[in-house]
Design an enzyme around this catalytic site. Structure first.
Site, PDB file in Angstrom:
ATOM      1  CB  SER A   7      47.699  46.173  47.195  1.00  0.00           C
ATOM      2  OG  SER A   7      47.266  47.335  46.728  1.00  0.00           O
ATOM      3  CE  LYS A  50      43.411  44.188  25.296  1.00  0.00           C
ATOM      4  NZ  LYS A  50      44.017  45.349  25.941  1.00  0.00           N
ATOM      5  N   PRO A  51      47.162  41.994  27.333  1.00  0.00           N
ATOM      6  CG  PRO A  51      49.345  41.889  26.922  1.00  0.00           C
ATOM      7  CD  PRO A  51      48.112  41.260  26.454  1.00  0.00           C
ATOM      8  CD  GLU A 105      39.247  56.384  38.484  1.00  0.00           C
ATOM      9  OE1 GLU A 105      40.311  55.612  39.087  1.00  0.00           O
ATOM     10  OE2 GLU A 105      38.883  56.150  37.570  1.00  0.00           O
ATOM     11  N   GLY A 117      39.973  48.039  34.388  1.00  0.00           N
ATOM     12  CA  GLY A 117      39.921  49.301  33.410  1.00  0.00           C
ATOM     13  C   GLY A 117      38.839  50.246  33.646  1.00  0.00           C
ATOM     14  CB  SER A 118      37.500  53.131  31.832  1.00  0.00           C
ATOM     15  OG  SER A 118      37.172  52.245  30.653  1.00  0.00           O
ATOM     16  CB  THR A 119      32.957  52.888  34.811  1.00  0.00           C
ATOM     17  OG1 THR A 119      33.603  52.642  35.961  1.00  0.00           O
ATOM     18  CG2 THR A 119      31.468  52.558  34.787  1.00  0.00           C
ATOM     19  CB  CYS A 129      41.374  51.377  40.361  1.00  0.00           C
ATOM     20  SG  CYS A 129      41.861  50.970  38.554  1.00  0.00           S
ATOM     21  CB  VAL A 149      36.193  49.813  28.324  1.00  0.00           C
ATOM     22  CG1 VAL A 149      36.631  48.816  27.983  1.00  0.00           C
ATOM     23  CG2 VAL A 149      36.854  50.929  27.764  1.00  0.00           C
ATOM     24  N   GLY A 150      34.108  48.855  30.720  1.00  0.00           N
ATOM     25  CA  GLY A 150      33.434  47.582  31.470  1.00  0.00           C
ATOM     26  C   GLY A 150      31.947  47.492  31.125  1.00  0.00           C
ATOM     27  CD  GLU A 193      40.538  46.964  39.923  1.00  0.00           C
ATOM     28  OE1 GLU A 193      40.170  48.171  39.942  1.00  0.00           O
ATOM     29  OE2 GLU A 193      41.292  46.228  39.878  1.00  0.00           O
ATOM     30  NE  ARG A 224      43.739  42.070  41.478  1.00  0.00           N
ATOM     31  CZ  ARG A 224      43.715  43.379  41.827  1.00  0.00           C
ATOM     32  NH1 ARG A 224      44.377  43.797  42.889  1.00  0.00           N
ATOM     33  NH2 ARG A 224      43.220  44.486  41.424  1.00  0.00           N
TER      34      ARG A 224
HETATM   35  C1  SIN Z   1      44.424  49.072  40.277  1.00  0.00           C
HETATM   36  O1  SIN Z   1      44.908  50.249  40.429  1.00  0.00           O
HETATM   37  O2  SIN Z   1      43.614  48.618  39.469  1.00  0.00           O
HETATM   38  C2  SIN Z   1      44.922  48.067  41.091  1.00  0.00           C
HETATM   39  C3  SIN Z   1      45.595  48.416  42.507  1.00  0.00           C
HETATM   40  C4  SIN Z   1      46.352  47.287  43.414  1.00  0.00           C
HETATM   41  O3  SIN Z   1      46.030  46.285  43.256  1.00  0.00           O
HETATM   42  O4  SIN Z   1      46.820  47.838  44.341  1.00  0.00           O
END
Ligand code: SIN
Length: 492
Positions: free
Chosen positions: A454, A183-184, A394, A238-240, A294, A242-243, A260, A168
């Site tokens: 999605s 960076k996975p 969450e 990732g997390s807010t 997320c 770290v964002g 995101e 994406r």
């Molecule tokens: C996510 O959980 O960050 C992505 C979920 C998705 O793209 O459906």
């Protein structure tokens, strides 16, 4: 099924990728990746650091000087080849994903197709990038705009969708003409490395793709990416927490960001909902990836008139879901990816019960078929209080928390009483209510009578502390482009 079932062994790559070469870390350090269903070691990878990251950035920057001059048609051709290679190798890619993340094979295949769809989508978008001619106020002037790639893009992907979150971001970046450093997540780097093998095979030039692998040096690597003057774009899922850290580090060079981040999706079932639709959508929104998305349904608000019927039907449906090692036939709920997730789920359940919720199902970690992994029983809590921890955070586990409500106004206010706003779900048969609630929710995405948000063609992202920028959709490629205005004097 195990690694020996792989048809293409070369997709199981255990090195980083810098300047078109498979690379170990400059320090020689390594880390291991485990299978969360069995806790067995799956792979040993280079623990890269800031120095390795600088090398990757430098390779991407060098490659950008020629890659930015390639035609959109050429970039689209490479993306389409990569898309085909993903589908040709779907079984191997899904197996690697299941082994490192835990999600069941059927779901893993779904993620491979979802990931591939971004490559196809952005292949099309590459050729739809165009500027405009602007009517100038001065009769002697002509003004036009062109769109140009930003430069080196750093793509930081999470462990819950290790393939789709790579494509994406990277699909959009490469389509735009940017070069990339990936960076996975340290827990799930193998899927990204398999993608790098395929992207190279698809023909992307050396240096356009670089992959940094790290588990413990993640802060150092992140800082190197944020603070480099050569990185012009950073995209993070990732997390807010770290964002916010990355945003503060990127402020040094005003690096363009897409974030995101965390969500806390309301899932709202109105009295007029079809019961089957509500249950089916809730199962999908909650149990996809064992509750670790997320956009998972975190707060299930159910109107009083349908409350008891919905809770009972949901519990019965959940009891039919097979839990186990994702490589086994028929499994639909796999393990959690982390042990931390187990502790968090237990804390949320205890807190909910202390605040008056009743446990209708599950509630504990367990080991199906004597596996040693991070499994948690699908859990249903009823009669949740808005004072509970789950209202603010969450859960990121297969825990369904059901809150009662009386009116549309009340539930909209409760849904919006939240620092984040990513996904949301509304189940109703009333068309006017669909519009009203969708417009009034403070979120980036609304799903109506369905449990999944999605789609490559639909912009994905949030508001408030869920971040900014959009991935996918027409907007996704724009995040990697800048607009240049060209003003001409045409007077004699
Ligand atoms: C996510 O959980 O960050 C992505 C979920 C998705 O793209 O459906």
């Amino acid at each position: 099924m195990s690694l020996s079932s792989l048809k293409r062994k070369d997709l199981f790559e255990q090195n980083g990728f810098i300047a078109d070469n498979w690379a170990s870390s400059s320090s020689g350090a390594t880390f291991t990746v485990i299978n969360p269903a069995t806790l067995e070691t799956l792979a040993t990878l280079p623990e890269m650091n800031g120095k390795d990251t600088e090398s990757a950035i430098s390779a991407a920057h060098t490659a950008f000087q020629s890659y930015k001059k390639t035609t959109a048609r050429q970039r689209a051709t490479w993306l389409r080849r990569w898309h085909s290679l993903c589908l040709e190798n779907i079984d191997d890619l899904a197996l690697i994903l299941t082994l490192e993340n835990g999600k069941p094979l059927t779901e893993a295949k779904g993620e491979v197709m979802y990931a591939a769809s971004f490559l196809e989508w952005f292949a099309g978008e590459a050729e739809r990038v165009h500027g405009e001619v602007v009517p100038a106020a001065n009769a002697s002037h002509r003004i036009l705009t062109v769109k140009q790639p930003l430069g080196v893009a750093a793509c930081l992907a999470p462990w819950n969708f290790p393939i789709a979150m790579i494509t994406r971001k990277v699909g959009a970046a490469l389509a735009a003409g940017c070069t990339t450093v990936w960076k996975p997540a340290g827990e799930t780097p193998l899927s990204a490395l398999a993608q790098a093998v395929l992207a190279k095979e698809a023909g992307f030039p050396g240096g356009t793709i670089n992959v940094i692998t790290t588990l413990t040096n993640v802060a150092e690597v992140g800082e190197a990416l944020c603070k480099s003057k050569l990185v012009r774009k950073l995209s993070f899922t990732g997390s807010t927490r770290v964002g916010k850290l990355l945003a503060s580090q990127c402020s040094q060079n005003l690096t363009k960001l897409s974030l995101e981040l965390g969500g806390n999706s309301p899932f709202i079932v109105f009295d007029d909902a079809k019961l089957d639709t509500a249950v089916e959508a809730c199962i999908l929104a909650k149990f996809r990836n064992s509750g670790q998305t997320c956009v998972t349904a975190n707060r299930i608000f159910v109107q009083e008139g349908i409350y008891d019927k919905f809770a009972a039907a949901l519990v019965e449906k959940i009891k039919t879901l097979k839990i186990g090692n994702g490589v086994e036939e028929g499994v639909v709920i796999g393990p959690l990816t982390h042990d931390r997730a187990i502790e968090k789920a237990i804390a949320h359940i205890r807190d909910a019960q202390d605040k008056g919720a009743s446990l209708l199902l599950g509630g504990s970690p367990f080991q199906p078929h004597n596996l040693q992994g991070y499994f948690f029983q699908p859990t249903v809590l009823s009669g949740m209080s808005t004072e509970s921890l789950t209202t603010r955070e969450e859960v990121f586990a297969p825990v369904v928390a059901i809150y009662p409500f009386k009116t549309e106004e009340e539930v909209t206010a409760k849904a919006n009483d939240c620092d984040v706003g990513l996904g949301s779900f509304v189940i109703t048969e009333s068309m006017p209510r669909m519009w009203r609630v969708a417009e009034n929710l403070e979120v980036g995405m609304v799903g109506i009578n369905l449990g999944m948000l999605s789609a490559a063609e639909s912009p994905f992202g949030g508001v408030k502390e869920s971040g900014y920028g959009r991935e996918g959709g027409r907007q996704g490629i724009e995040e990697y482009l800048t607009v240049k205005s060209i003003l001409m004097n045409v007077a004699n």
